[in-house]
Design an enzyme around this catalytic site. Structure first.
Site, PDB file in Angstrom:
ATOM      1  N   HIS A 144      37.979  52.496  31.736  1.00  8.61           N
ATOM      2  CA  HIS A 144      37.282  53.507  32.616  1.00  8.61           C
ATOM      3  C   HIS A 144      38.013  54.227  33.440  1.00  8.61           C
ATOM      4  O   HIS A 144      39.302  54.147  33.639  1.00  8.61           O
ATOM      5  CB  HIS A 144      36.195  52.777  33.318  1.00  8.61           C
ATOM      6  CG  HIS A 144      36.813  51.946  34.472  1.00  8.61           C
ATOM      7  ND1 HIS A 144      37.070  50.494  34.273  1.00  8.61           N
ATOM      8  CD2 HIS A 144      37.355  52.064  35.542  1.00  8.61           C
ATOM      9  CE1 HIS A 144      37.643  50.006  34.951  1.00  8.61           C
ATOM     10  NE2 HIS A 144      38.072  50.951  35.989  1.00  8.61           N
TER      11      HIS A 144
HETATM   12  C1  T46 Z   1      39.795  49.148  38.144  1.00 12.90           C
HETATM   13  C2  T46 Z   1      40.392  48.278  37.589  1.00 12.90           C
HETATM   14  C3  T46 Z   1      41.946  48.093  38.051  1.00 12.90           C
HETATM   15  C4  T46 Z   1      31.929  44.494  41.811  1.00 12.90           C
HETATM   16  O1  T46 Z   1      30.814  44.167  42.022  1.00 12.90           O
HETATM   17  N1  T46 Z   1      32.499  45.089  43.173  1.00 12.90           N
HETATM   18  C5  T46 Z   1      33.997  45.487  42.836  1.00 12.90           C
HETATM   19  O2  T46 Z   1      34.498  45.815  44.007  1.00 12.90           O
HETATM   20  C6  T46 Z   1      34.502  45.642  41.566  1.00 12.90           C
HETATM   21  C7  T46 Z   1      35.905  46.206  41.380  1.00 12.90           C
HETATM   22  C8  T46 Z   1      33.702  45.349  40.609  1.00 12.90           C
HETATM   23  N2  T46 Z   1      32.373  44.567  40.630  1.00 12.90           N
HETATM   24  C9  T46 Z   1      31.687  44.256  39.550  1.00 12.90           C
HETATM   25  C10 T46 Z   1      31.204  45.163  38.437  1.00 12.90           C
HETATM   26  C11 T46 Z   1      31.430  44.630  37.249  1.00 12.90           C
HETATM   27  O3  T46 Z   1      30.018  43.859  36.860  1.00 12.90           O
HETATM   28  O4  T46 Z   1      32.335  43.069  38.677  1.00 12.90           O
HETATM   29  C12 T46 Z   1      32.259  43.398  37.494  1.00 12.90           C
HETATM   30  C13 T46 Z   1      33.746  43.522  36.741  1.00 12.90           C
HETATM   31  O5  T46 Z   1      34.131  44.796  37.095  1.00 12.90           O
HETATM   32  P1  T46 Z   1      35.042  45.571  36.093  1.00 12.90           P
HETATM   33  O6  T46 Z   1      34.498  45.249  34.589  1.00 12.90           O
HETATM   34  O7  T46 Z   1      34.752  47.263  36.220  1.00 12.90           O
HETATM   35  O8  T46 Z   1      36.374  45.282  36.235  1.00 12.90           O
HETATM   36  P2  T46 Z   1      37.701  45.819  35.409  1.00 12.90           P
HETATM   37  O9  T46 Z   1      38.867  44.572  35.551  1.00 12.90           O
HETATM   38  O10 T46 Z   1      37.561  46.496  34.230  1.00 12.90           O
HETATM   39  O11 T46 Z   1      37.956  47.145  36.374  1.00 12.90           O
HETATM   40  C14 T46 Z   1      38.624  46.850  38.006  1.00 12.90           C
HETATM   41  C15 T46 Z   1      37.740  47.861  38.681  1.00 12.90           C
HETATM   42  O12 T46 Z   1      36.405  47.960  38.642  1.00 12.90           O
HETATM   43  C16 T46 Z   1      38.297  49.259  38.493  1.00 12.90           C
HETATM   44  O13 T46 Z   1      38.134  50.013  39.555  1.00 12.90           O
HETATM   45  O14 T46 Z   1      40.373  50.270  38.508  1.00 12.90           O
HETATM   46  O15 T46 Z   1      39.973  46.890  38.069  1.00 12.90           O
END
Ligand code: T46
Length: 146
Positions: free
Chosen positions: A59
């Site tokens: 993303h």
């Molecule tokens: C990024 C990379 C480095 C939350 O509820 N609060 C939060 O602050 C974050 C970051 C995520 N979430 C929830 C949203 C999803 O349901 O946690 C779940 C996993 O998030 P995501 O799939 O977006 O995680 P990554 O590891 O793909 O990405 C994260 C960050 O979202 C993103 O901003 O740059 O780490």
């Protein structure tokens, strides 16, 4: 470095008279005269326990700025904007990858002991995410044409 990204390097504190006392690494955010982190920090999260074959990310963000620090172990980060891409290895707690707006990122090859600490400029909001690569490519073309 590709557009809207940079490497941040931090100064560690060690006492040469107490070599066994380890290392302290202070970070201050925007608001002091020489901040290590170039934005106000509104949110912190960390990622760990990722199996070696897993990839995360896929993303970009419209507005968010982040600093990624691998405080233990190692991880690779693929960063991309239209016409530019780069692979960064984070394996040192004294360096960070700064990622500004509209940069596509993927994280992979986490070592078993990796802990990826992320400092973020804004509170969490899903509306700031672009998770569809085709939508990203279209938006990014216009954004970087400005
Ligand atoms: C990024 C990379 C480095 C939350 O509820 N609060 C939060 O602050 C974050 C970051 C995520 N979430 C929830 C949203 C999803 O349901 O946690 C779940 C996993 O998030 P995501 O799939 O977006 O995680 P990554 O590891 O793909 O990405 C994260 C960050 O979202 C993103 O901003 O740059 O780490």
């Amino acid at each position: 470095m590709i557009t809207n990204t940079s490497m941040l390097r931090f100064q560690v504190r060690r006492d040469s008279e107490r070599p066994d006392a380890g290392t302290l690494l202070p970070l201050e955010a925007a608001g002091v005269s020489s901040p290590q982190i170039p934005f106000e920090i509104k949110r912190i999260y960390y990622i760990y326990g990722v199996k070696a074959a897993e990839r995360r990310g896929f993303h970009a963000h419209y507005d968010l700025e982040q600093a990624l620090i691998c405080v233990h172990g190692s991880v690779k980060i693929h960063i991309e904007v239209p016409g530019e891409e780069q692979e960064i290895v984070l394996d040192d707690p004294a360096k960070a990858l700064y990622i500004g707006p509209m940069v596509w990122r993927e994280m992979y090859e986490f070592s078993p002991d990796a802990v990826l600490l992320v400092l973020a400029s804004e509170h969490y909001t899903e509306t700031d995410y672009i998770r569809d690569k085709a939508v990203y490519d279209e938006n990014a073309k216009n954004y970087f044409r400005k």
